[in-house]
Design a protein around this motif. Structure first.
Motif, PDB file in Angstrom:
ATOM      1  N   GLN A 229      28.986  53.138 -33.791  1.00 12.92           N
ATOM      2  CA  GLN A 229      27.041  54.110 -33.589  1.00 12.92           C
ATOM      3  C   GLN A 229      26.009  53.400 -34.425  1.00 12.92           C
ATOM      4  OE1 GLN A 229      30.363  55.361 -34.579  1.00 12.92           O
ATOM      5  NE2 GLN A 229      30.361  57.162 -32.511  1.00 12.92           N
TER       6      GLN A 229
ATOM      7  N   ASP B  59      25.311  49.385 -32.368  1.00 12.81           N
ATOM      8  CA  ASP B  59      24.788  50.513 -31.497  1.00 12.81           C
ATOM      9  C   ASP B  59      22.694  50.874 -31.739  1.00 12.81           C
ATOM     10  OD1 ASP B  59      26.420  49.874 -29.622  1.00 12.81           O
ATOM     11  OD2 ASP B  59      27.325  51.677 -29.381  1.00 12.81           O
ATOM     12  N   GLN B  60      22.971  51.492 -33.035  1.00 10.01           N
ATOM     13  CA  GLN B  60      21.474  52.522 -32.886  1.00 10.01           C
ATOM     14  C   GLN B  60      20.469  50.915 -33.815  1.00 10.01           C
ATOM     15  OE1 GLN B  60      19.874  55.855 -32.524  1.00 10.01           O
ATOM     16  NE2 GLN B  60      18.375  53.793 -33.020  1.00 10.01           N
ATOM     17  N   TRP B  61      20.738  50.195 -34.165  1.00  7.59           N
ATOM     18  CA  TRP B  61      20.158  48.659 -34.993  1.00  7.59           C
ATOM     19  C   TRP B  61      20.052  48.208 -33.685  1.00  7.59           C
ATOM     20  CZ3 TRP B  61      18.725  47.827 -39.598  1.00  7.59           C
ATOM     21  CH2 TRP B  61      18.531  48.229 -40.513  1.00  7.59           C
ATOM     22  N   GLY B  62      21.300  47.324 -32.430  1.00  7.06           N
ATOM     23  CA  GLY B  62      20.435  46.713 -31.577  1.00  7.06           C
ATOM     24  C   GLY B  62      19.662  47.538 -31.024  1.00  7.06           C
ATOM     25  N   GLU B  63      19.907  48.321 -30.671  1.00  4.92           N
ATOM     26  CA  GLU B  63      18.506  49.027 -29.553  1.00  4.92           C
ATOM     27  C   GLU B  63      17.151  48.894 -30.299  1.00  4.92           C
ATOM     28  OE1 GLU B  63      18.212  51.212 -27.119  1.00  4.92           O
ATOM     29  OE2 GLU B  63      20.692  51.005 -26.548  1.00  4.92           O
ATOM     30  N   ASP B  64      17.703  48.535 -31.365  1.00  2.12           N
ATOM     31  CA  ASP B  64      15.904  48.217 -32.522  1.00  2.12           C
ATOM     32  C   ASP B  64      16.014  47.312 -32.400  1.00  2.12           C
ATOM     33  OD1 ASP B  64      15.234  51.617 -33.130  1.00  2.12           O
ATOM     34  OD2 ASP B  64      16.437  51.113 -34.904  1.00  2.12           O
TER      35      ASP B  64
ATOM     36  N   GLU C  65      20.205  41.874 -34.590  1.00  2.00           N
ATOM     37  CA  GLU C  65      21.616  41.262 -33.907  1.00  2.00           C
ATOM     38  C   GLU C  65      22.998  41.537 -34.652  1.00  2.00           C
ATOM     39  OE1 GLU C  65      22.786  36.174 -32.256  1.00  2.00           O
ATOM     40  OE2 GLU C  65      20.457  37.112 -31.785  1.00  2.00           O
TER      41      GLU C  65
ATOM     42  N   ARG D 171      16.655  39.709 -36.841  1.00  3.13           N
ATOM     43  CA  ARG D 171      15.674  39.820 -35.667  1.00  3.13           C
ATOM     44  C   ARG D 171      14.820  39.130 -35.715  1.00  3.13           C
ATOM     45  NH1 ARG D 171      13.719  46.405 -35.536  1.00  3.13           N
ATOM     46  NH2 ARG D 171      12.185  45.774 -37.540  1.00  3.13           N
TER      47      ARG D 171
END
Length: 52
Positions: A18, A21-26, A29, A48
């Motif tokens: 989780q 996933d949250q950092w990836g949505e923002d 990488e 990023r």
């Protein structure tokens, strides 16, 4: 030339997916996961493109 910004994030074992996933949505990488400084837990290193 591409410029990057970086973040280090402590990971909680019960919520690793989780958190990542949250950092990836923002737009972050995952670069690497290592043991925490005290030998317990994990720390994620992320990057990023700057200005994202």
């Amino acid at each position: 030339m591409q410029k990057w910004e970086y973040a280090t994030v402590p990971l909680m074992i019960h919520a690793t997916k989780q958190i990542l996933d949250q950092w990836g949505e923002d737009g972050w990488e995952l670069v690497q996961v290592v043991s925490g400084p005290d030998g317990n837990g994990l720390v994620a290193y992320l990057k990023r493109p700057k200005g994202a």
